[in-house]
Scaffold this active site. Sequence first.
Site, mmCIF file in Angstrom:
data_model
loop_
_atom_site.group_PDB
_atom_site.id
_atom_site.type_symbol
_atom_site.label_atom_id
_atom_site.label_comp_id
_atom_site.label_asym_id
_atom_site.label_seq_id
_atom_site.Cartn_x
_atom_site.Cartn_y
_atom_site.Cartn_z
ATOM 1 N N LYS A 95 -17.547 22.100 -28.072
ATOM 2 C CA LYS A 95 -18.582 22.871 -27.372
ATOM 3 C C LYS A 95 -18.179 23.222 -25.947
ATOM 4 O O LYS A 95 -18.423 24.338 -25.495
ATOM 5 C CB LYS A 95 -19.914 22.117 -27.396
ATOM 6 C CG LYS A 95 -20.494 22.116 -28.802
ATOM 7 C CD LYS A 95 -21.906 21.636 -28.890
ATOM 8 C CE LYS A 95 -22.412 21.956 -30.300
ATOM 9 N NZ LYS A 95 -23.666 21.347 -30.637
ATOM 10 N N LYS A 132 -16.449 27.732 -39.739
ATOM 11 C CA LYS A 132 -17.738 27.071 -39.992
ATOM 12 C C LYS A 132 -18.892 27.945 -39.462
ATOM 13 O O LYS A 132 -18.796 28.451 -38.342
ATOM 14 C CB LYS A 132 -17.758 25.712 -39.264
ATOM 15 C CG LYS A 132 -19.024 24.912 -39.507
ATOM 16 C CD LYS A 132 -19.306 23.919 -38.391
ATOM 17 C CE LYS A 132 -20.782 23.871 -38.118
ATOM 18 N NZ LYS A 132 -21.269 23.223 -36.967
ATOM 19 N N LYS A 176 -24.165 28.657 -34.847
ATOM 20 C CA LYS A 176 -24.849 29.558 -33.899
ATOM 21 C C LYS A 176 -23.899 29.983 -32.794
ATOM 22 O O LYS A 176 -23.837 31.140 -32.413
ATOM 23 C CB LYS A 176 -26.034 28.837 -33.258
ATOM 24 C CG LYS A 176 -27.239 28.697 -34.151
ATOM 25 C CD LYS A 176 -28.169 27.621 -33.604
ATOM 26 C CE LYS A 176 -28.597 26.663 -34.681
ATOM 27 N NZ LYS A 176 -28.767 25.280 -34.262
HETATM 28 N N1 AQP Z 1 -21.832 25.528 -41.344
HETATM 29 C C1 AQP Z 1 -22.458 24.418 -41.689
HETATM 30 N N2 AQP Z 1 -22.209 23.848 -42.893
HETATM 31 C C2 AQP Z 1 -22.851 22.712 -43.271
HETATM 32 N N3 AQP Z 1 -23.789 22.099 -42.519
HETATM 33 C C3 AQP Z 1 -24.072 22.628 -41.313
HETATM 34 N N4 AQP Z 1 -24.950 22.271 -40.341
HETATM 35 C C4 AQP Z 1 -24.844 23.137 -39.312
HETATM 36 N N5 AQP Z 1 -23.925 24.080 -39.599
HETATM 37 C C5 AQP Z 1 -23.432 23.801 -40.837
HETATM 38 C C6 AQP Z 1 -25.840 21.112 -40.428
HETATM 39 O O1 AQP Z 1 -27.148 21.505 -40.053
HETATM 40 C C7 AQP Z 1 -27.816 20.366 -39.507
HETATM 41 C C8 AQP Z 1 -28.571 20.742 -38.264
HETATM 42 O O2 AQP Z 1 -27.660 21.158 -37.306
HETATM 43 P P1 AQP Z 1 -28.013 21.165 -35.773
HETATM 44 O O3 AQP Z 1 -29.399 21.585 -35.578
HETATM 45 O O4 AQP Z 1 -27.587 19.909 -35.146
HETATM 46 O O5 AQP Z 1 -27.117 22.305 -35.296
HETATM 47 P P2 AQP Z 1 -25.593 22.383 -35.297
HETATM 48 O O6 AQP Z 1 -24.886 21.512 -36.255
HETATM 49 O O7 AQP Z 1 -25.212 22.217 -33.902
HETATM 50 O O8 AQP Z 1 -25.571 23.847 -35.868
HETATM 51 P P3 AQP Z 1 -24.716 24.964 -35.320
HETATM 52 O O9 AQP Z 1 -25.172 26.283 -35.814
HETATM 53 O O10 AQP Z 1 -23.279 24.633 -35.581
HETATM 54 O O11 AQP Z 1 -25.072 24.933 -33.789
HETATM 55 P P4 AQP Z 1 -24.113 24.946 -32.558
HETATM 56 O O12 AQP Z 1 -23.396 26.238 -32.601
HETATM 57 O O13 AQP Z 1 -25.075 24.835 -31.405
HETATM 58 O O14 AQP Z 1 -23.183 23.774 -32.711
HETATM 59 C C9 AQP Z 1 -26.756 19.290 -39.257
HETATM 60 O O15 AQP Z 1 -26.885 18.286 -40.229
HETATM 61 C C10 AQP Z 1 -25.462 20.034 -39.424
HETATM 62 O O16 AQP Z 1 -24.450 19.194 -39.949
#
Ligand code: AQP
Length: 320
Positions: A110, A189, A192
Amino acid sequence: MRILSGIQPSGTLHLGNYFGMMKPAIELQERGEAFYFIADLHALTTVRDPKALAANCHDVALDFLACGLDPKKSCFFRQSEVPGIADLAWILSALTPMGLLERCHSYKDKTTRGLTPTHGLFAYPVLMAADILIYESDLVPVGRDQKQHLEVTRDLVGKFNDAYGDILKMPEAHIQESTAVVPGLDGAKMSKSYHNTIGIFEEEKSLRKKIMGIKTDSTPVEEPKPTQGSTILDLYRLVAPPEEVARMEADFQNGGVGYGDFKKRLFEATLAHFAPFRARRAELAANDSTVLDILEAGARRAGDLAAKTLDKVRRAVGLR
Ligand code: AQP
């Protein structure tokens, strides 16, 4: 068995969130006592606009309920509405080795991508550990990107129990291998912050535009196409019925069908897959007070449980 998971209100929920975490969590609500929360304290590390945070929380609640979270079976609440999470996070922080957090990939990824390296972002796995441990959770459904954070939680349970006795419960990650990493529009992957997402409730026009824009190789229409590593096929496997997936796989292998046709099939299957959820979301959105009532009742129930664990922890460490 107690199941716990959270989702950040940091933007529009996408297919990665749905297949990686929400769908397995919804299935698990049939098998145990489920606690699912909107991780608004975590989202403070990236969302600095209070109105946007409130709107995101509301959207995540609607999305999760529309996708099948059943408030009669699962306790659903906002993380910040349960007192004690931050207290437990601090108590755990006091025995968290710096090296454990320094090894976490998520922080490095990040900050490399431009997020401000704040203490909150760095200490995120400790807050996540507090979320899991305060409800004495057994199982935590997550995507693979969260596996390392679950390992941090398990390490912290070991350290705490070694120091203070057998107080905290050891949780397990629940990672569904077939959907552990859902690819985004560019094959990386879906995330967001990579700007490669397909929203669960993406508007039809934008859904079509995004899917038609998926990057493909330059194999001519008549030639067979590689099935390995194809984003179109990987996403299609998630949203289409098995017989349609088999037909697309055969068309890839035999040649004679162009990527444009495959993308159209993916667009239609995605729209059809989420159509019932879309209708349910519209119903829920028309009755906001129901959603607020669900979250309030959830916070009360989660709060009772959290208070009991925190009381045990405070006594164990000598705070009263
Ligand atoms: N691409 C993915 N494949 C499988 N699982 C995923 N998760 C996120 N992206 C994928 C799972 O979603 C759950 C909630 O995630 P979060 O709210 O913690 O957000 P995150 O993982 O930070 O999602 P993003 O989109 O990847 O956000 P950013 O860009 O901010 O890092 C988790 O269980 C996660 O594993």
